[in-house]
Design a protein around this motif. Sequence first.
Motif, PDB file in Angstrom:
ATOM      1  N   ALA A 249      -4.081   7.476  -5.784  1.00 50.85           N
ATOM      2  CA  ALA A 249      -5.091   7.655  -6.841  1.00 50.85           C
ATOM      3  C   ALA A 249      -5.068   6.500  -7.835  1.00 50.85           C
ATOM      4  N   LYS A 250      -3.891   5.967  -8.125  1.00 53.21           N
ATOM      5  CA  LYS A 250      -3.777   4.825  -9.039  1.00 53.21           C
ATOM      6  C   LYS A 250      -4.153   3.503  -8.387  1.00 53.21           C
ATOM      7  N   TYR A 251      -4.397   3.553  -7.098  1.00 53.98           N
ATOM      8  CA  TYR A 251      -4.731   2.375  -6.322  1.00 53.98           C
ATOM      9  C   TYR A 251      -3.547   1.414  -6.205  1.00 53.98           C
ATOM     10  N   GLU A 252      -2.351   1.973  -6.352  1.00 55.82           N
ATOM     11  CA  GLU A 252      -1.155   1.192  -6.047  1.00 55.82           C
ATOM     12  C   GLU A 252      -1.027   1.061  -4.526  1.00 55.82           C
ATOM     13  N   LEU A 253      -1.429   2.101  -3.813  1.00 56.30           N
ATOM     14  CA  LEU A 253      -1.614   2.066  -2.363  1.00 56.30           C
ATOM     15  C   LEU A 253      -3.122   2.053  -2.150  1.00 56.30           C
TER      16      LEU A 253
END
Length: 557
Positions: A249-253
Amino acid sequence: MKQVLIILFSVLISLKTSGQIKDLVPDFVPAEFLTNPLQEANIGRITFMASNIPLNVYKEEDFLSTFELSRKNSLNIRVFMANSVTNYLHPLAPELPLEKLVQSGNLQFTFFVDGKLIYQENIHHGCNFGSSVNKNSATSFRVPLTSTTGEDWWSMYMWDRFKLNGGDKALTEGKHQLKIVLKPYVRLSDYDLRVGEIIAQGRIELVIKTPVITKEEIAIQPIAPNSDWEISKAKYDTKKIEALNTAIAKYELKEITSIVVIKDHKLLLEEYFNDANRSTLHDPRSAGKSFTSTMMGIAIKDGYINNEDQPLKAFYDLKKFANYAESKEQITLKNLLTMSSAFEGSDADGDSPGNEENMYPSDNWVKFTLDLPLDARKKNGVQWDYFTAGVVLMGDILNKTVPEGLEKYTDKKLFKPLNITKYQWQYTPQNVANTAGSLQMRTIDYAKYAQLYKNNGQWHGKQIIPADWVAKTLTKQIQIPERDNEYYSYLFWNKTFQVAGKNYEAFYCAGNGGNQFIIFKDLPIVIIITAKAYNKPYAHPQSETIVREYILPAVLK
């Protein structure tokens, strides 16, 4: 003398004129004359814009001074130069003819954040600036750094590399000054890199905001009914999966679209992200190659092909194709299955004549492949080299050998027994099912395919794939060069995951973007990850992170 020319040229291009500097520095090749008042007023600038605004309607009011950077926004640059790229290169190596010059250099991009140099890249000589922009003559160009419109540019991958090499760490929450500087470069050898003076530069204030994550995004998604799978009641570490969901969700992945986990033949996890759902047909790119291996094993079982040791001469009159050699006739299906044929074809080498990017524009992919010369450095069955065209060749062999062609045969022999009814092939120019990849399906159906191998080829008590073919496929066939403890099989990959000091060996299908269908050898677990991080350097590493740091620790608890 060369240094004098470079200094003179640098001084001259620093002069801001009301037109082009043709009267001061003779062009190596004719460049566009500056007739746009906006360009004349901004020579030497890199300007920023929020969309692709054509030059003829671009206005100073469109120049961005501040921008909120997020994955839902597009950030473009337009560069205004006093001369063309080729003419900037010429003084750096005036001894080179035009053809050699443009193959030896291009532009150097340097990125600064808050005054600190973060990343520098000499872009490949083949990088262009759009179909209508000629590097020999154009004096302005536009490229996207980020895009939400489906564009696919080298500049976006350069931006990703900037982010990976310090940009992400520098662009913390808050406001930051981004500065980009362009210079020409020519590389004559590993020891002779010539860089010119600044062509253009620009800066913008970037606003970084941490995305707000909702409880719904973090929560483990409930498994809906009618999945065609029995739902598992096995326990797992929910905190680990919630942490995984948070990172996505955090766009870390990045650009993950789905994750499915099968344990002990049952559906344990089924989660979707970034607008995907159970009905979505995913494009797993080269993970679709593995289906070619499956159908080869089934066709051998049914007697349409003798065995994988059959040579090409059993299927083609190779004397009718270019670059005939008797040794070409001896290339076997196994050589193609293990990507160890002697064809001069390598997808890892952009200059290889058999590179897949040379195949796609051709009007007959099979002829393209059979016309290829052999590589004198290779011996069949010895050296692994990723070679998509060889898989297309096997698709053609299957298509003309099995009854009713490959597409109908696959549906009858594989998809119907697995109750896979929603799928989409791509096709070759001859309208044959494309075995190079991109066989689109739902994630829960890819899970059936992977679990079929875990079941030694059986599904609901029926033998779909011969057990001996599964055994050969789940065997290390050939070492992958320059990779420790990684192997290749019959269009399947092999690697080992290490978790908490223990090793877990797996065979898997893999495709561009981070798509992986993973079958663990000694664990009752199958994992499917679909993603759209196509051509991104982080694509497969982040999929491995998902398995190693989140899923396995959760389900092995």
